[in-house]
Design an enzyme around this catalytic site. Structure first.
Site, mmCIF file in Angstrom:
data_model
loop_
_atom_site.group_PDB
_atom_site.id
_atom_site.type_symbol
_atom_site.label_atom_id
_atom_site.label_comp_id
_atom_site.label_asym_id
_atom_site.label_seq_id
_atom_site.Cartn_x
_atom_site.Cartn_y
_atom_site.Cartn_z
ATOM 1 N N SER B 218 -11.634 11.268 -3.557
ATOM 2 C CA SER B 218 -10.814 12.274 -2.874
ATOM 3 C C SER B 218 -10.995 12.173 -1.363
ATOM 4 O O SER B 218 -10.035 12.330 -0.600
ATOM 5 C CB SER B 218 -11.195 13.675 -3.350
ATOM 6 O OG SER B 218 -12.500 13.987 -2.949
ATOM 7 N N ARG B 222 -7.577 11.379 0.534
ATOM 8 C CA ARG B 222 -7.044 12.451 1.376
ATOM 9 C C ARG B 222 -6.664 11.891 2.738
ATOM 10 O O ARG B 222 -5.546 12.086 3.229
ATOM 11 C CB ARG B 222 -8.074 13.560 1.536
ATOM 12 C CG ARG B 222 -7.583 14.700 2.412
ATOM 13 C CD ARG B 222 -8.638 15.765 2.592
ATOM 14 N NE ARG B 222 -9.021 16.357 1.321
ATOM 15 C CZ ARG B 222 -10.172 16.138 0.724
ATOM 16 N NH1 ARG B 222 -11.056 15.354 1.291
ATOM 17 N NH2 ARG B 222 -10.456 16.702 -0.415
ATOM 18 N N ASN B 226 -2.710 11.204 3.932
ATOM 19 C CA ASN B 226 -2.163 11.880 5.108
ATOM 20 C C ASN B 226 -1.665 10.891 6.144
ATOM 21 O O ASN B 226 -0.565 11.034 6.684
ATOM 22 C CB ASN B 226 -3.235 12.776 5.734
ATOM 23 C CG ASN B 226 -3.239 14.150 5.113
ATOM 24 O OD1 ASN B 226 -2.384 14.961 5.399
ATOM 25 N ND2 ASN B 226 -4.188 14.397 4.222
#
Lengths: 156, 281
Positions: B218, B222, B226
């Site tokens: 994660s 992440r 993004n």
């Protein structure tokens, strides 16, 4: 988008950068920051101490000035008292001197009066003798009546 | 729009694909081959490596310069700036991580500044560097290292290794294994319950292992998601002709927030994971 050797390369790069940061970047900057923190704390403490000693000095100075003021007042009081004393003494002296001079003057006046009276008496007796002589010249000899005349002069 | 190798018009799809292609090099039959490395695990994304190392060196240069001149009296403007960043990192780390470690804070600083610089490449207009690269014969150039999954996983797996290291160091190997197998359902080892114990342990392990592995995944995805999405939107905006100007400006302004926020989140989560790992029970 595939996994490849870049993964290993990036891992190695990261290890090197983190190691370098841990070794050569973080400690000197942290040391500088902490040194400055202690310096600022010390400076503030010193300022505090300075303020305290200033306050102490001020209160001491106030005390000294108060003491001096008290002393000055007492000195002034003493001076006033002394001055009054001197004035009083002067007054007493003046009175005494006046009395003395008055006494001396009156004594002199009396003396002078006596002297004038003596002189007057002598002159009167002389005048009386002269008048009597003038009168008696006609009637009697001065020598015969001299005893009466001197008795008269003594009575005057 | 970019044209590939100077001949022919390019479709939008080709333009986007071109921008998302890394400059790769790999060895095929003892010869170095450029850009024909799809699926080759021994390939290297030269652009990602070049820009990430370059930006890492930039970080080292700026901060080392400030560190060398660091003095407790009369800090220069650069030192003041570096101290603000370091103070910010230091307080963030101290708020979260209560153990003593000489590694955590410098690690957090490196991650934050480095990831921030790499994300910041997103704000360079999407065509500048690829065009410049084409002018000197580099056919592909992806300038944002954090849009490369290798880069983000390289960092998150390093963090993960540190998490394992800190876990084992503070809890011992037994404690670490216990943490993986004895939660959330505590198995009983007495009486008839012992028959169910292996099942419970297996169940616990599946749950806890997923939770453990989810951390680096994660963490990496992440950041990657993004930045990749942001970059893709920049590329899409660049396809719009004259209308890209206001849109690009708006998205760039918004992206300044994302760039900083993602760098901060990556740094903060690293610190959180490490502090969880080194917490004693």
């Amino acid at each position: 988008m595939d996994f490849n050797l870049t993964f290993i390369g990036q891992t190695i790069a990261m290890l090197v950068f983190v190691w370098f940061c841990m070794k050569f970047i973080w400690p000197p900057i942290m040391t500088a920051i902490e040194e400055r923190q202690t310096e600022i704390a010390d400076g503030l403490a010193a300022a505090e101490r300075g303020q305290q000693s200033l306050d102490k000095a001020k209160s001491e100075a106030d005390e000294i000035v108060g003491e001096a003021r008290k002393q000055a007042t007492s000195i002034l009081d003493q001076a006033h008292a002394r001055a009054n004393e001197i004035v009083a003494e002067g007054k007493a002296d003046g009175v005494k001197e006046r009395e003395r001079q008055l006494a001396a003057a009156s004594a002199e006046v009396e003396q002078e009066t006596n002297r004038a009276r003596e002189e007057l008496r002598g002159q009167v007796s002389a005048i009386a003798v002269a008048s009597a002589e003038k009168i008696l010249r006609r009637e009697i000899d001065a020598k015969t009546h001299e005893d009466i005349l001197s008795k008269l002069a003594a009575e005057l | 729009m970019a044209t590939e190798d100077g001949h022919g018009a390019q479709t939008s799809g080709e333009y986007i694909a071109h921008h998302l292609q890394n400059l790769q090099v790999c060895k095929v039959d003892d010869a170095w081959v450029w850009n024909h490395c799809a699926g080759n695990p021994m390939a290297i994304n030269v652009d990602s490596m070049f820009f990430s190392v370059l930006l890492g060196l930039l970080f080292i240069l700026i901060f080392r310069g400030a560190a060398k001149k660091a003095s407790s009296r009369e800090p220069g403007k650069m030192q003041a700036f570096v101290e603000i960043v370091i103070g910010f990192i230091d307080s963030s780390v101290k708020d979260t991580f209560h153990g003593k470690s000489r590694l955590i804070a410098p690690l957090a600083l490196t991650i934050f500044v480095w990831v921030f610089f790499m994300n910041l490449m997103d704000l360079v207009p999407v065509d500048w560097l690829p065009f410049a690269g084409q002018a000197v014969g580099i056919s592909y150039l992806k300038v944002v290292p954090t849009t490369d999954i290798n880069v983000v996983f390289g960092m998150s797996i390093s963090v993960f290794v540190l998490v394992l290291f800190y876990s084992i160091r503070s809890k011992g190997l037994g404690g670490f294994i216990g943490e993986l197998t004895l939660h959330p359902i505590a198995p009983t080892f007495k009486g008839p319950g012992i028959i169910a114990a292996p099942l419970i342990i297996a169940f616990n392990f599946v749950l806890e292992f997923v939770a453990l592995v989810a951390k680096p995944v994660s963490l990496a995805l992440r950041l990657f998601g993004n930045m990749f999405a942001g970059e893709l939107i920049f590329i899409l905006i660049a396809l719009l002709g004259i209308w890209q100007l206001p849109l690009h400006f708006g998205w760039a302004v918004f992206h300044i927030l994302i760039v900083t926020l993602q760098a901060f989140i990556f740094m903060m989560l690293t610190v959180v994971y490490l502090s969880l790992a080194s917490e004693e029970h």
